[in-house]
Each structure stands twice: as structure tokens, then as C-alpha cells.
Enzyme design. Sequence first.
Site, PDB file in Angstrom:
ATOM      1  N   SER A 108      52.649  47.605  62.501  1.00  0.00           N
ATOM      2  CA  SER A 108      51.900  46.405  62.755  1.00  0.00           C
ATOM      3  C   SER A 108      51.009  46.342  61.585  1.00  0.00           C
ATOM      4  O   SER A 108      51.301  46.555  60.370  1.00  0.00           O
ATOM      5  CB  SER A 108      51.097  46.564  64.183  1.00  0.00           C
ATOM      6  OG  SER A 108      50.244  45.547  64.383  1.00  0.00           O
ATOM      7  N   TYR A 167      50.540  35.127  60.989  1.00  0.00           N
ATOM      8  CA  TYR A 167      50.755  36.389  61.077  1.00  0.00           C
ATOM      9  C   TYR A 167      49.923  37.200  62.103  1.00  0.00           C
ATOM     10  O   TYR A 167      50.548  37.930  62.689  1.00  0.00           O
ATOM     11  CB  TYR A 167      50.230  37.112  59.763  1.00  0.00           C
ATOM     12  CG  TYR A 167      50.779  38.538  59.288  1.00  0.00           C
ATOM     13  CD1 TYR A 167      51.937  38.746  59.186  1.00  0.00           C
ATOM     14  CD2 TYR A 167      49.598  39.354  59.051  1.00  0.00           C
ATOM     15  CE1 TYR A 167      52.463  40.075  59.034  1.00  0.00           C
ATOM     16  CE2 TYR A 167      49.958  40.827  58.646  1.00  0.00           C
ATOM     17  CZ  TYR A 167      51.462  41.058  58.695  1.00  0.00           C
ATOM     18  OH  TYR A 167      51.587  42.164  58.387  1.00  0.00           O
ATOM     19  N   LYS A 223      51.282  39.811  65.303  1.00  0.00           N
ATOM     20  CA  LYS A 223      51.049  40.842  65.422  1.00  0.00           C
ATOM     21  C   LYS A 223      50.109  41.289  66.576  1.00  0.00           C
ATOM     22  O   LYS A 223      50.535  42.231  67.222  1.00  0.00           O
ATOM     23  CB  LYS A 223      50.230  41.220  64.141  1.00  0.00           C
ATOM     24  CG  LYS A 223      50.993  41.498  62.938  1.00  0.00           C
ATOM     25  CD  LYS A 223      52.201  42.323  62.944  1.00  0.00           C
ATOM     26  CE  LYS A 223      52.910  42.612  61.596  1.00  0.00           C
ATOM     27  NZ  LYS A 223      54.220  43.480  61.754  1.00  0.00           N
TER      28      LYS A 223
END
Length: 280
Positions: free
Chosen positions: A134, A148, A152
Site C-alpha cells: 500500500s 489513488y 488504497k
Amino acid sequence: MTKTWFITGTSSGFGRGLTERLLERGDRVAATLRRPEVLDGLRAAHGDRLWVGRLDVTDTAQVKRVVDDAFAALGTIDVVVNNAGFAVFASVEEASDEQIRQVIDTNLVGSISVIRAALPHLRAQGHGRILQISTAGGQTTYPNFGYYHASKWGVEGFCETVAKEIEPFGIGLTIVEPGATPTGFGAALATAPIMPEYDATPAGDVRRALASGDFPLLNDPDKIVGAILDLVDGGEVPLRLPLGPDTYRDVRASLAARLAEHDSHRAVAESVSLDEFAAR
């Protein structure tokens, strides 16, 4: 004792670094990537200790086929590393629909697909480790990385759930959270046409910092690879492993702020319970 690893996204960055270090020390690696020819040199040097598979993690059927093939070819696989990733650097209005889908399909759906494909094999062999790569951005946020972060934060929530479900089968899962690191990932960021409306906002500030080189990349990729290997070799299975002073600092600040805000709403949170539960 040698181990066998399955790693996605091995053409560069942490995936390539892990593959090289593991082969150097005598482990076996099932390395997957979209362009297998990138690993021709490693394959020539290490022979059958390197199994290479063509894999685009956004293709769910291909993920299952390649994972099945790797287990069939290598037998036991001790560690599965979800490393493939994609990011678009843009404010939420600037990114295209296609870019948004690629981020989510790669980082979230792709990671889910790899884990789901590997679990039947790991359960059958009665042991294994999953490492989900991650980022600090799986627990905190920075302007221009909204999609993003969406991927994540989503995959971290998924993995936290999975870790609870698979522990009885002898399978461990750790979310690895590197900070800003010069792996080439930043140079590969997708971008979008800039909207001038965002120039005088935090999104514009971060864009200028990256363009000027004032956004620091604090961490050593080789040390991060070493820390990952030490974690697996040591047998410890924490849910999360923060790597980098920026990760530690930024995530801690984010968690502290969230906890303070959470506590500030205790009275109103408790005020909406059903009357028969109010006294508990």
C-alpha cells in the site's frame, strides 16, 4: 530456509527490487508483469528459480489462470506479494473517467483478484503470507492523489477484513506502507489537463512542489526491500508495517486528528441510540 514467492508488478520499483534480492539469496520467485521480456536477463541468470508469467491484474480471468499456473508449476508458494500499482496525479475534477477506472481496477480490484485467486491454494497447503503493498496514502491523504487514495484506502479496508477471516487457516496478511521513495513510480504518474481554477488551492501547491523538486523522496528503496524481507524472515505478522519517516509522521498525525474529531462527537453519537440501549 528458502521460500517461494509470487509477486505482481515486477518490471520496476519494489517488485523488481524484491525479485532481484530474493533470487540473489537463493529463493524461488514467480514474477508476473505485463511485459515478461523485461526479465529475460534475470531468467538467463537464475534459470528455473525464476518463473515468469504475463499478467495484467485488471484482467480477472487472467489473474486466476496465472495464479493457478504458478502454483501448479512451483507447488508450494509461501508468500504472495500484491505490488502492481497505478496512479493519476490530478485533482478530482481533472482526471478522466478512463484514468479513474484504471486506478481502481489496478490497485483495488486487481489486488482483490490476486488475493481471491491465491486463497484456495494457501488454504490447501495450510500456511502462507500475503503482503499487500500500500502506501502512507492508504491511511492519510495528499492533494492531487484522490483516486489513488480511494483505491488504497479501499484495499486496506479489504485486507483488514481478510486478515481476520484467514488467520484460522494459518495464513497471515500484512499491509506494507512505504512513504515517498525514488522508485520511478513518480515519473510514471499519469496526468491530466490542468484546470486553472485549482492553481491557488492545495492541489496547485502540491503540483508546484513536485515540479520544482521540493516534494522530498525520503526513503531508500533497497532498505525498504530489506525491511520487507526481514519481516517475512522474522515470522512476525503485524497487520500494518509503516516504512519511512514520512509514513510514520503523516499517518500518526492523521490518526491523531481523526481520533480527536471522533471523540468530539461522542455525545451526539450516543444520543441517537434506541431508548432501551441508552443506559448501556
